[in-house]
Design a protein around this motif. Sequence first.
Motif, PDB file in Angstrom:
ATOM      1  N   HIS A 139       0.840  -1.194   0.000  1.00 40.01           N
ATOM      2  CA  HIS A 139       0.000   0.000   0.000  1.00 40.01           C
ATOM      3  C   HIS A 139       0.880   1.252   0.000  1.00 40.01           C
ATOM      4  CE1 HIS A 139      -2.912   2.996   1.416  1.00 40.01           C
ATOM      5  NE2 HIS A 139      -3.843   2.177   0.959  1.00 40.01           N
ATOM      6  N   ARG A 140       0.416   2.312  -0.628  1.00 37.08           N
ATOM      7  CA  ARG A 140       1.204   3.545  -0.746  1.00 37.08           C
ATOM      8  C   ARG A 140       1.591   4.122   0.612  1.00 37.08           C
ATOM      9  NH1 ARG A 140      -1.959   7.756   0.438  1.00 37.08           N
ATOM     10  NH2 ARG A 140      -4.197   7.430   0.315  1.00 37.08           N
ATOM     11  N   LEU A 141       0.720   4.024   1.617  1.00 37.38           N
ATOM     12  CA  LEU A 141       1.063   4.559   2.945  1.00 37.38           C
ATOM     13  C   LEU A 141       2.126   3.715   3.632  1.00 37.38           C
ATOM     14  CD1 LEU A 141      -2.443   5.616   4.276  1.00 37.38           C
ATOM     15  CD2 LEU A 141      -0.578   7.103   3.530  1.00 37.38           C
ATOM     16  N   THR A 142       2.027   2.401   3.487  1.00 40.47           N
ATOM     17  CA  THR A 142       3.047   1.521   4.057  1.00 40.47           C
ATOM     18  C   THR A 142       4.397   1.800   3.400  1.00 40.47           C
ATOM     19  OG1 THR A 142       1.332  -0.165   4.370  1.00 40.47           O
ATOM     20  CG2 THR A 142       3.620  -0.875   4.599  1.00 40.47           C
ATOM     21  N   LEU A 143       4.385   1.953   2.102  1.00 41.41           N
ATOM     22  CA  LEU A 143       5.622   2.261   1.379  1.00 41.41           C
ATOM     23  C   LEU A 143       6.168   3.632   1.795  1.00 41.41           C
ATOM     24  CD1 LEU A 143       4.618   0.905  -2.135  1.00 41.41           C
ATOM     25  CD2 LEU A 143       6.171  -0.168  -0.482  1.00 41.41           C
ATOM     26  N   SER A 144       5.287   4.606   1.992  1.00 36.90           N
ATOM     27  CA  SER A 144       5.730   5.931   2.439  1.00 36.90           C
ATOM     28  C   SER A 144       6.347   5.872   3.835  1.00 36.90           C
ATOM     29  CB  SER A 144       4.565   6.920   2.437  1.00 36.90           C
ATOM     30  OG  SER A 144       4.151   7.193   1.132  1.00 36.90           O
ATOM     31  N   LEU A 145       5.762   5.065   4.711  1.00 34.64           N
ATOM     32  CA  LEU A 145       6.344   4.895   6.047  1.00 34.64           C
ATOM     33  C   LEU A 145       7.732   4.274   5.964  1.00 34.64           C
ATOM     34  CD1 LEU A 145       3.244   3.678   8.053  1.00 34.64           C
ATOM     35  CD2 LEU A 145       4.612   5.690   8.579  1.00 34.64           C
ATOM     36  N   ASN A 146       7.887   3.253   5.114  1.00 30.09           N
ATOM     37  CA  ASN A 146       9.198   2.637   4.922  1.00 30.09           C
ATOM     38  C   ASN A 146      10.205   3.645   4.369  1.00 30.09           C
ATOM     39  OD1 ASN A 146       9.000  -0.072   5.809  1.00 30.09           O
ATOM     40  ND2 ASN A 146       7.800  -0.575   3.994  1.00 30.09           N
ATOM     41  N   GLU A 147       9.761   4.430   3.410  1.00 26.81           N
ATOM     42  CA  GLU A 147      10.635   5.454   2.818  1.00 26.81           C
ATOM     43  C   GLU A 147      11.052   6.483   3.871  1.00 26.81           C
ATOM     44  OE1 GLU A 147      10.521   8.842  -0.707  1.00 26.81           O
ATOM     45  OE2 GLU A 147       8.744   7.646  -0.306  1.00 26.81           O
ATOM     46  N   ASN A 148      10.097   6.906   4.686  1.00 23.67           N
ATOM     47  CA  ASN A 148      10.382   7.884   5.728  1.00 23.67           C
ATOM     48  C   ASN A 148      11.344   7.316   6.763  1.00 23.67           C
ATOM     49  OD1 ASN A 148       9.439   9.139   8.578  1.00 23.67           O
ATOM     50  ND2 ASN A 148       9.327  10.664   6.946  1.00 23.67           N
ATOM     51  N   LEU A 149      11.159   6.060   7.121  1.00 23.64           N
ATOM     52  CA  LEU A 149      12.061   5.420   8.082  1.00 23.64           C
ATOM     53  C   LEU A 149      13.471   5.344   7.515  1.00 23.64           C
ATOM     54  CD1 LEU A 149      12.693   3.916  10.694  1.00 23.64           C
ATOM     55  CD2 LEU A 149      11.889   1.815   9.581  1.00 23.64           C
ATOM     56  N   ALA A 150      13.589   4.946   6.265  1.00 23.02           N
ATOM     57  CA  ALA A 150      14.915   4.861   5.641  1.00 23.02           C
ATOM     58  C   ALA A 150      15.578   6.233   5.579  1.00 23.02           C
ATOM     59  CB  ALA A 150      14.793   4.256   4.242  1.00 23.02           C
ATOM     60  N   ALA A 151      14.819   7.254   5.236  1.00 20.12           N
ATOM     61  CA  ALA A 151      15.375   8.612   5.174  1.00 20.12           C
ATOM     62  C   ALA A 151      15.811   9.084   6.557  1.00 20.12           C
ATOM     63  CB  ALA A 151      14.353   9.575   4.576  1.00 20.12           C
ATOM     64  N   ASP A 163      22.094  -0.572   9.633  1.00 14.87           N
ATOM     65  CA  ASP A 163      20.743  -0.143   9.992  1.00 14.87           C
ATOM     66  C   ASP A 163      19.979   0.288   8.748  1.00 14.87           C
ATOM     67  OD1 ASP A 163      21.194  -0.506  12.727  1.00 14.87           O
ATOM     68  OD2 ASP A 163      21.923   1.552  12.978  1.00 14.87           O
ATOM     69  N   LEU A 164      20.656   0.985   7.856  1.00 14.48           N
ATOM     70  CA  LEU A 164      20.014   1.433   6.618  1.00 14.48           C
ATOM     71  C   LEU A 164      19.613   0.251   5.752  1.00 14.48           C
ATOM     72  CD1 LEU A 164      22.261   4.462   5.626  1.00 14.48           C
ATOM     73  CD2 LEU A 164      19.906   4.517   6.426  1.00 14.48           C
ATOM     74  N   LEU A 165      20.492  -0.720   5.627  1.00 11.69           N
ATOM     75  CA  LEU A 165      20.183  -1.884   4.813  1.00 11.69           C
ATOM     76  C   LEU A 165      19.009  -2.664   5.375  1.00 11.69           C
ATOM     77  CD1 LEU A 165      23.795  -3.098   3.959  1.00 11.69           C
ATOM     78  CD2 LEU A 165      22.161  -1.944   2.456  1.00 11.69           C
ATOM     79  N   GLU A 166      18.923  -2.748   6.696  1.00  6.88           N
ATOM     80  CA  GLU A 166      17.807  -3.433   7.330  1.00  6.88           C
ATOM     81  C   GLU A 166      16.491  -2.705   7.073  1.00  6.88           C
ATOM     82  OE1 GLU A 166      16.193  -4.454  11.785  1.00  6.88           O
ATOM     83  OE2 GLU A 166      18.355  -4.354  11.477  1.00  6.88           O
ATOM     84  N   ALA A 167      16.519  -1.378   7.094  1.00  7.61           N
ATOM     85  CA  ALA A 167      15.303  -0.594   6.850  1.00  7.61           C
ATOM     86  C   ALA A 167      14.857  -0.746   5.414  1.00  7.61           C
ATOM     87  CB  ALA A 167      15.560   0.876   7.177  1.00  7.61           C
TER      88      ALA A 167
END
Length: 167
Positions: A139-151, A163-167
């Motif tokens: 879902h777009r929101l789940t993907l956005s959360l993952n993107e935000n966490l990685a950033a 840590d970045l690779l795990e995210a």
Amino acid sequence: GWACWKTYLSRPETDGYRCDAMGILGIALRQNGRPEEALPVLEANLALRRRYFSEEDNLVAQANLASCLGDLGRLDEALVLERVIYSRQVARLGVSHEATIVSGLCLAVTLHARDLWDEGIKLRDQLLPAARRSLGSDHRLTLSLNENLAAALADDPRHSRDDLLEA
């Protein structure tokens, strides 16, 4: 925006369409790169909604105002509103509801912008499993959360490449 506002301006301030038109004008100004002009409109819209309309309507108006404040770089003020919105959404709808996840993502973005790493990561740790369960991993929101966490992890000087690779 302006045409909508002019159409309903003559109605009483208790009229829902008039209040909606004011909100639409504020959103249109903000989305067209005029947040300085949008701010007083959105502030007036929130004041009107607080006076005459439901708490749910207030949350939408508060979210619009928080976004505008963020656009203007007034992140501390935006953060106050976003915390209120998120806590009310959790209490009203639960953490797995799409509206709660949206407000949580907005809060996470502002926490990241303010370098409030620990609070942001804690929030994302609550939101990601809820989003995956209720919306799915694609879902777009789940993907956005993952993107935000990685950033956030990439920008946080305390985290390693692993840590970045795990995210």
